[in-house]
Structure formats: C-alpha cells, structure tokens
Design a protein around this motif. Structure first.
Motif, PDB file in Angstrom:
ATOM      1  N   GLN A  94     -27.382  40.756   4.891  1.00 39.05           N
ATOM      2  CA  GLN A  94     -26.600  39.926   3.995  1.00 39.05           C
ATOM      3  C   GLN A  94     -25.156  40.377   4.052  1.00 39.05           C
ATOM      4  O   GLN A  94     -24.847  41.559   3.953  1.00 39.05           O
ATOM      5  N   SER A  95     -24.284  39.449   4.251  1.00 38.53           N
ATOM      6  CA  SER A  95     -22.867  39.788   4.396  1.00 38.53           C
ATOM      7  C   SER A  95     -22.321  40.245   3.061  1.00 38.53           C
ATOM      8  O   SER A  95     -22.694  39.767   2.004  1.00 38.53           O
ATOM      9  N   THR A 104     -36.771  41.761   6.715  1.00 39.85           N
ATOM     10  CA  THR A 104     -35.997  40.807   7.496  1.00 39.85           C
ATOM     11  C   THR A 104     -35.349  39.783   6.576  1.00 39.85           C
ATOM     12  O   THR A 104     -35.966  39.319   5.611  1.00 39.85           O
ATOM     13  N   ALA A 105     -34.098  39.428   6.861  1.00 41.15           N
ATOM     14  CA  ALA A 105     -33.385  38.461   6.040  1.00 41.15           C
ATOM     15  C   ALA A 105     -34.035  37.085   6.153  1.00 41.15           C
ATOM     16  O   ALA A 105     -34.743  36.765   7.113  1.00 41.15           O
ATOM     17  N   SER A 137     -44.340  43.008  18.371  1.00 41.93           N
ATOM     18  CA  SER A 137     -44.354  42.652  16.952  1.00 41.93           C
ATOM     19  C   SER A 137     -43.278  41.617  16.678  1.00 41.93           C
ATOM     20  O   SER A 137     -42.187  41.671  17.253  1.00 41.93           O
ATOM     21  N   GLY A 138     -43.594  40.704  15.793  1.00 46.23           N
ATOM     22  CA  GLY A 138     -42.627  39.706  15.351  1.00 46.23           C
ATOM     23  C   GLY A 138     -42.574  39.673  13.836  1.00 46.23           C
ATOM     24  O   GLY A 138     -43.614  39.569  13.173  1.00 46.23           O
ATOM     25  N   ARG A 139     -41.375  39.791  13.269  1.00 48.65           N
ATOM     26  CA  ARG A 139     -41.189  39.741  11.821  1.00 48.65           C
ATOM     27  C   ARG A 139     -40.277  38.567  11.476  1.00 48.65           C
ATOM     28  O   ARG A 139     -39.196  38.418  12.054  1.00 48.65           O
ATOM     29  N   PHE A 140     -40.717  37.765  10.514  1.00 45.57           N
ATOM     30  CA  PHE A 140     -39.946  36.593  10.091  1.00 45.57           C
ATOM     31  C   PHE A 140     -39.683  36.691   8.600  1.00 45.57           C
ATOM     32  O   PHE A 140     -40.594  36.955   7.807  1.00 45.57           O
ATOM     33  N   GLY A 141     -38.422  36.477   8.210  1.00 41.98           N
ATOM     34  CA  GLY A 141     -38.045  36.559   6.807  1.00 41.98           C
ATOM     35  C   GLY A 141     -38.370  35.282   6.064  1.00 41.98           C
ATOM     36  O   GLY A 141     -37.760  34.241   6.300  1.00 41.98           O
ATOM     37  N   LEU A 142     -39.349  35.343   5.168  1.00 44.55           N
ATOM     38  CA  LEU A 142     -39.676  34.185   4.334  1.00 44.55           C
ATOM     39  C   LEU A 142     -38.622  33.970   3.257  1.00 44.55           C
ATOM     40  O   LEU A 142     -38.342  32.834   2.873  1.00 44.55           O
TER      41      LEU A 142
END
Length: 435
Positions: free
Chosen positions: A83-84, A132-133, A184-189
């Motif tokens: 997050q900026s 993850t964002a 591995s794959g991570r996705f930000g919900l």
C-alpha cells in the motif's frame, strides 16, 4: 481651520479601523484587544504543534518501515505491491490573527493514514507474515532439500541371561534424501485476506543398510529405493485480524487444507514374500517405491503474530494439524497379495515456532528461529499401532532475504535438526515475484 478638521476626521477613521488598532502601540490598546490577539496566537501555536507532531510521527513510521523492509518500493517483493504511503495534504492558509504583521498560519489537515500491514522479515517458516495486497498475485517458486540419517538396532529373539541372546540382531542404517520443487501462488482477496495454492513435486531416494529378517544370514545388504511425482496439494486461507503498528502486535489467522493427491504409502509394493508380520515373514519390509504423499487428508488452523520492536521484529505462530482417519486400508506385498490393515489414523500434530528478524539495510534482512512439532501416536483399528510412539521434532533455522528489485526477492534458509527424528539438515530457496 479646514486642515485641522480634516486631520481630526482622518484620525477618527484610523482609530475606528481594527487593522489600525493593531498598529497602535500596546499602551494605546485596550486589554480586551490584547487578550483576543493573545488567544488567537495560542490557538495558532497549538495547531502548529499538532501538525508538527503528526509529521514527526509519519517520519518515524517511514524510517521504521524502511529499516524493516515495510512500505516503499521494496517491501512488496514477497507480498505483492504494498500500500502506497499517502502524502500529507498541504492545508490552506488561515487568516492572520488580530495582531498585524504575523505570518499566515497553516491549518491542520487530515492525519496521514498509517500502513496497517505487518512488517516483512526474512521468511524461515512455511507461513509468510506479510499478506498479499488486494487484487495482486504473487508467484513463488521454491526448492527444498532435506537429508536425514538414522540408525536402528532391534533384538529379534529372547535372552536366557542378560549376556546371551537367542535370535537375530536387526541393524538398519537409513540415509534419506528428499528434494521438493514447489510452485506457490498467493492472491490478495482484500488488504487483510489472501488465498494460497501450493503445488509440490517430490523426488525421494533412500538407502538402507540391513539384513533380511528370519533368514539367519549375517550378510548386510544395501537396499536402494526411490520415488518421484506430484505431492499433496495444499490450499490455505489467511486473514489479518487487527491493525498493529509500532510496539503493537499483528495477528494473522490461517486455515490450511492438505489433500492426498500424491502417491500414498498404501499404493506402493512392500518387500515381503508373504505378509510383513508373522512367523513366516521374510524380506526387508521396506517399500519398493517411495510414496510422494502422506495418504491422508489434513486440516490445520494456525495463528501467527508479529511484534515490531525497534530495531527488530519478533514473530511466531501456533498450529494444530488434524489428520482424518481412513478405513478399509490394505497394502500390497511382493508376491501380489494384499495385506489388510483396517482403519488407520495418523497422530495429530501440535506445532509452535518463534523467531526474531533484523534488517541489515534497506535490501537485506536476517532471521533466526526455532520450530517444534509434537506428533501423537498413530492408531490402527482404534488402538495405538505397534511401535508407534509420540515423536518430537525440533529444528533450528536461520534465513536471509535480499530484494533484487521492487517485484522480486530471494529468500534462503537453513535448518538443523535438534532431535533424532528431525532431518539432519534442510535447505530452502524461494523467489517470490509480484505480478
């Protein structure tokens, strides 16, 4: 006379003007006017102090984030784009106080939003601390190598006196090498939740130095076996429970589902001429092909905590792995027969770990930690399986993380086993990349 009248009228107009009143010497102004001007100055000073304190807090947070790899362009390598940091808005100028000649006072704007994401440390455990964002995808290829060795001495017989054995001495020395390549794959919900999918591919090789049971031979044989294939696929959901900060802990809850997509131990052929138990058993009793999966579904809830304490980050987690029981199991022996096993339930696992992370500079960080797992006894047909005992696994870990660019980081860790049942050494390399 006319000039005197004009001068008197001009003087009355000057005295009637508030700005002109402010220009008069203090001895020619009333106490009420001085009190009002002083109140305005105090109010402006309080506003300036509040703005200065907010800016000072923002600078302190930014400095702490830079030292730990949080925020900025370099923190998102392992967890997606961060997050900026919002830039403080320049507040509009407020009108000058009653006293003339004062500089315009800046009014207090909106307080800067603080980054509510946990600080990033060099990962040494399976569960990452930084989520993850929202809407971001992180792909993490990794490779892990583990080596373990064990010696086993079993007395198969009976003793007449303590110094005399009637029977056989079963001596086994096992050398085990395991290599695991995982994508591995991570996705930000959301900014607080992520979903992870792990796809492992396993190659195993074992070398066992032993002698066949119940054959009376004193010759030691080397039994080599190996196995390769897809391992057990895992699906994990994580959610950040609170907003932490400097000297405030972060809590992340997780729920992991382990499938049994890999080849389980009951699908391989065991080196036994007949059944592997009983008086007429012969052979090593070892599988001819090594499995790549555990053979059981498992569900693991966990809780991870991170506590920033300048200049370090303390972290750890607790977990409980529940293995689901399987019924009507059997295994195949060497001559093609099937040996019934009934119902089998592996012991549940209670795990905990803790560690500390230190930032060496804006790109590199170092972590130290300890991981422990307590595995309960395996049950067969409702009773403890023969030879099954509670097992303790303890591993000392050290890891390092280096940021190559804003989207890619290299993480490496080394683990040393502290108990007999723990692998002697394990090496893990990960390269998380933000898409």
């Amino acid at each position: 006379m006319q000039r005197i009248i004009c001068a008197g009228a001009a003087g009355m107009l000057i005295l009637a003007s508030p700005a002109a009143l402010a220009q008069l010497p203090p001895e020619q102004r009333s106490n009420a006017e001085l009190a009002a001007e002083l109140a305005d100055l105090k109010k402006a000073l309080a506003e300036q102090r509040a703005l200065l304190e907010q800016l000072r807090q923002q600078v302190a947070d930014a400095r702490l984030a830079a030292e730990r790899g949080m925020g900025g362009a370099g923190a998102g390598a392992a967890s997606g784009s961060p997050q900026s940091q919002p830039q403080p808005q320049l507040p509009p100028s407020s009108p000058a106080p009653a006293g003339g000649g004062q500089q315009p006072v800046l009014a207090v704007g909106q307080p800067p939003k603080r980054d509510s994401k946990p600080p990033e440390v060099a990962p040494i455990f399976e569960s990452p601390g930084v989520l993850t964002a929202r809407g971001k995808l992180v792909l993490e290829p990794s490779f892990q190598f583990g080596y373990s060795s064990s010696n086993r001495v079993a007395l198969v017989g009976y003793t007449i006196i303590p110094a005399l054995l009637i029977g056989l001495i079963d001596v086994r020395e096992v050398k085990r090498n395991t290599s695991t390549a995982t994508l591995s794959g991570r996705f930000g919900l959301s900014n607080r939740s992520e979903l992870e999918l792990r796809l492992p591919y396993i190659y195993r090789s074992d070398s066992t130095v032993s002698r066949e049971l119940f054959t009376g031979t004193a010759v030691e044989n080397v039994f080599d076996t190996s196995g390769r294939g897809v391992g057990d696929v895992e699906l994990t959901l994580r959610h950040q429970l609170n907003d932490g900060g400097v000297d405030k802990p972060f809590y992340v809850a997780g729920l992991r589902l382990k499938t049994r997509t890999g080849r389980d131990p009951f699908e391989v052929v065991t080196d036994c001429v007949r059944r592997c138990v009983g008086e007429n058993a012969s052979g090593t009793g070892l599988p001819l092909d090594l499995p790549t999966g555990s053979g059981f579904y498992a569900l693991q809830p966990s809780l991870t905590w991170l506590y920033p304490s300048d200049p370090a980050v303390l972290f750890g987690s607790v977990s409980y792995l529940h293995n689901f029981e399987r019924h009507n199991l059997r295994r195949q022996v060497l001559n093609g027969e099937w040996e019934p096993l009934g119902s089998v339930k592996p012991g549940d696992v209670i795990g905990f770990n803790f560690g500390v992370g230190l930032a060496l500079n804006e790109k590199a960080s170092l972590s130290f930690g300890y991981d422990h797992s307590s595995i309960a006894r395996t049950k067969q047909n409702g009773a403890p399986a023969p030879g099954s005992v509670r097992t303790q696994l303890g591993t000392l870990l050290v890891g390092m993380s280096y940021r190559l660019n804003p989207k890619r980081t290299v993480n490496a860790s080394v683990g040393a086993g502290l108990t007999r049942d723990t692998p002697d050494v394990s090496i893990t390399v990960r390269v998380p990349t933000s898409m």
